[in-house]
Scaffold this active site. Structure first.
Site, PDB file in Angstrom:
ATOM      1  N   ASP A  50     -10.907  15.965 -18.913  1.00  0.00           N
ATOM      2  CA  ASP A  50     -11.753  14.788 -19.100  1.00  0.00           C
ATOM      3  C   ASP A  50     -11.231  13.884 -20.218  1.00  0.00           C
ATOM      4  O   ASP A  50     -10.487  14.330 -21.100  1.00  0.00           O
ATOM      5  CB  ASP A  50     -13.178  15.223 -19.502  1.00  0.00           C
ATOM      6  CG  ASP A  50     -13.951  15.852 -18.354  1.00  0.00           C
ATOM      7  OD1 ASP A  50     -13.356  16.111 -17.294  1.00  0.00           O
ATOM      8  OD2 ASP A  50     -15.158  16.103 -18.542  1.00  0.00           O
ATOM      9  N   HIS A 105     -17.340   5.990 -21.170  1.00  0.00           N
ATOM     10  CA  HIS A 105     -17.830   7.308 -21.599  1.00  0.00           C
ATOM     11  C   HIS A 105     -19.274   7.243 -22.097  1.00  0.00           C
ATOM     12  O   HIS A 105     -19.585   7.535 -23.252  1.00  0.00           O
ATOM     13  CB  HIS A 105     -16.934   7.932 -22.672  1.00  0.00           C
ATOM     14  CG  HIS A 105     -17.061   9.434 -22.700  1.00  0.00           C
ATOM     15  ND1 HIS A 105     -18.008  10.089 -23.442  1.00  0.00           N
ATOM     16  CD2 HIS A 105     -16.385  10.403 -22.054  1.00  0.00           C
ATOM     17  CE1 HIS A 105     -17.892  11.396 -23.253  1.00  0.00           C
ATOM     18  NE2 HIS A 105     -16.909  11.616 -22.408  1.00  0.00           N
ATOM     19  N   HIS A 192      -9.961  18.857 -22.380  1.00  0.00           N
ATOM     20  CA  HIS A 192      -9.778  17.427 -22.635  1.00  0.00           C
ATOM     21  C   HIS A 192      -8.305  17.177 -22.962  1.00  0.00           C
ATOM     22  O   HIS A 192      -7.795  17.758 -23.928  1.00  0.00           O
ATOM     23  CB  HIS A 192     -10.674  16.985 -23.800  1.00  0.00           C
ATOM     24  CG  HIS A 192     -12.145  17.145 -23.503  1.00  0.00           C
ATOM     25  ND1 HIS A 192     -12.797  18.347 -23.640  1.00  0.00           N
ATOM     26  CD2 HIS A 192     -13.060  16.257 -23.044  1.00  0.00           C
ATOM     27  CE1 HIS A 192     -14.074  18.184 -23.289  1.00  0.00           C
ATOM     28  NE2 HIS A 192     -14.258  16.927 -22.916  1.00  0.00           N
TER      29      HIS A 192
END
Ligand code: NI
Length: 241
Positions: A50, A105, A192
């Site tokens: 992500d 986000h 991430h």
């Protein structure tokens, strides 16, 4: 001379134990995957990343995935994808799957249609312009989902089942131990690709789980391999066999 006592009968009796020994041992020495072994279904797992793309860390991850022949899934922030289109195109060219993680986000719950579209539809449009396709999985930031998100998603909602919380202390060894110690067939692993420690953890996890008989596939491939059709607006956390 004793030599004269070695009649053919004695020779046969002397060789018998040796022949039995040879017969007993070849299966132990046979290489893995040899004919006669019961074939095993590979254990499947999907690595998902992500918050990217981010130039240095994402590029390093893509190098490591290419070297290992591994396909992953990237849930991109729209504004980052817009800033670094060459990384998005490289992902697609390498066979990775691309999904949406909103434009800025943001938490998607409690958003009206216009605000939701400014995050999700806008990201979908820019990815479509870059890649020439318009079907992208959705991962809402923080896994925050409500009825409105489900109704407006326009895509399957992909959450996760293994989360080492790599943002917490950014400790490669702890993240690797968490993932390898908890992983099961069909898991979706969350990392991430904006942290160098997480990129390193992902590559170590791949090497360790390859040894343990796991194969790495995209989210779409994982569900397809198990005959599960992904439905828009539904949530998925893993896909056990
Ligand atoms: Ni995120």
């Amino acid at each position: 001379m004793a030599y004269k006592n070695w009649s053919p009968l004695w020779l046969l009796l002397a060789l018998c134990p040796l022949l039995l020994l040879l017969r007993a041992h070849p299966p132990l020495a046979a290489p893995a995957g040899a004919a006669g072994e019961i074939p095993q279904e590979p254990k499947l797992v999907a690595l998902t990343f992500d918050d990217g793309p981010k130039p240095r860390t994402t590029a390093k991850l893509l190098d490591g995935l290419d070297q290992r022949g591994v396909k992953a899934t990237f849930f991109l922030i729209g504004s980052q994808a817009e800033a670094y289109p060459e990384l998005v195109q490289r992902m697609a060219q390498s066979g990775h799957q691309i999904g949406i993680h909103t434009y800025d986000h943001v938490v998607l719950t409690d958003l009206g249609q216009a605000d939701f579209d400014a995050q999700v539809a806008r990201s979908r449009r820019l990815l479509t312009d870059l890649l020439g396709e318009d079907r992208f999985l959705l991962r809402p930031p923080y896994g925050a989902v409500d009825d409105g998100v489900r109704a407006r998603a326009g895509a399957p909602i992909i959450l996760w089942s293994i989360d080492p919380e790599d943002w917490r202390d950014r400790n490669t060894q702890r993240e690797v131990a968490h993932i390898v110690g908890n992983v099961q067939d069909g898991d979706l692993i969350l990392l991430h690709d904006i942290y160098p420690e997480s990129v390193e953890a992902a590559l170590q996890v791949i090497d360790q789980l390859h040894q343990a008989g796991y194969a790495f596939v995209t989210v779409e491939e994982l569900f397809a391999a198990r005959g599960v059709s992904l439905v828009d607006g539904q949530m998925y956390r893993s896909c056990p066999p």
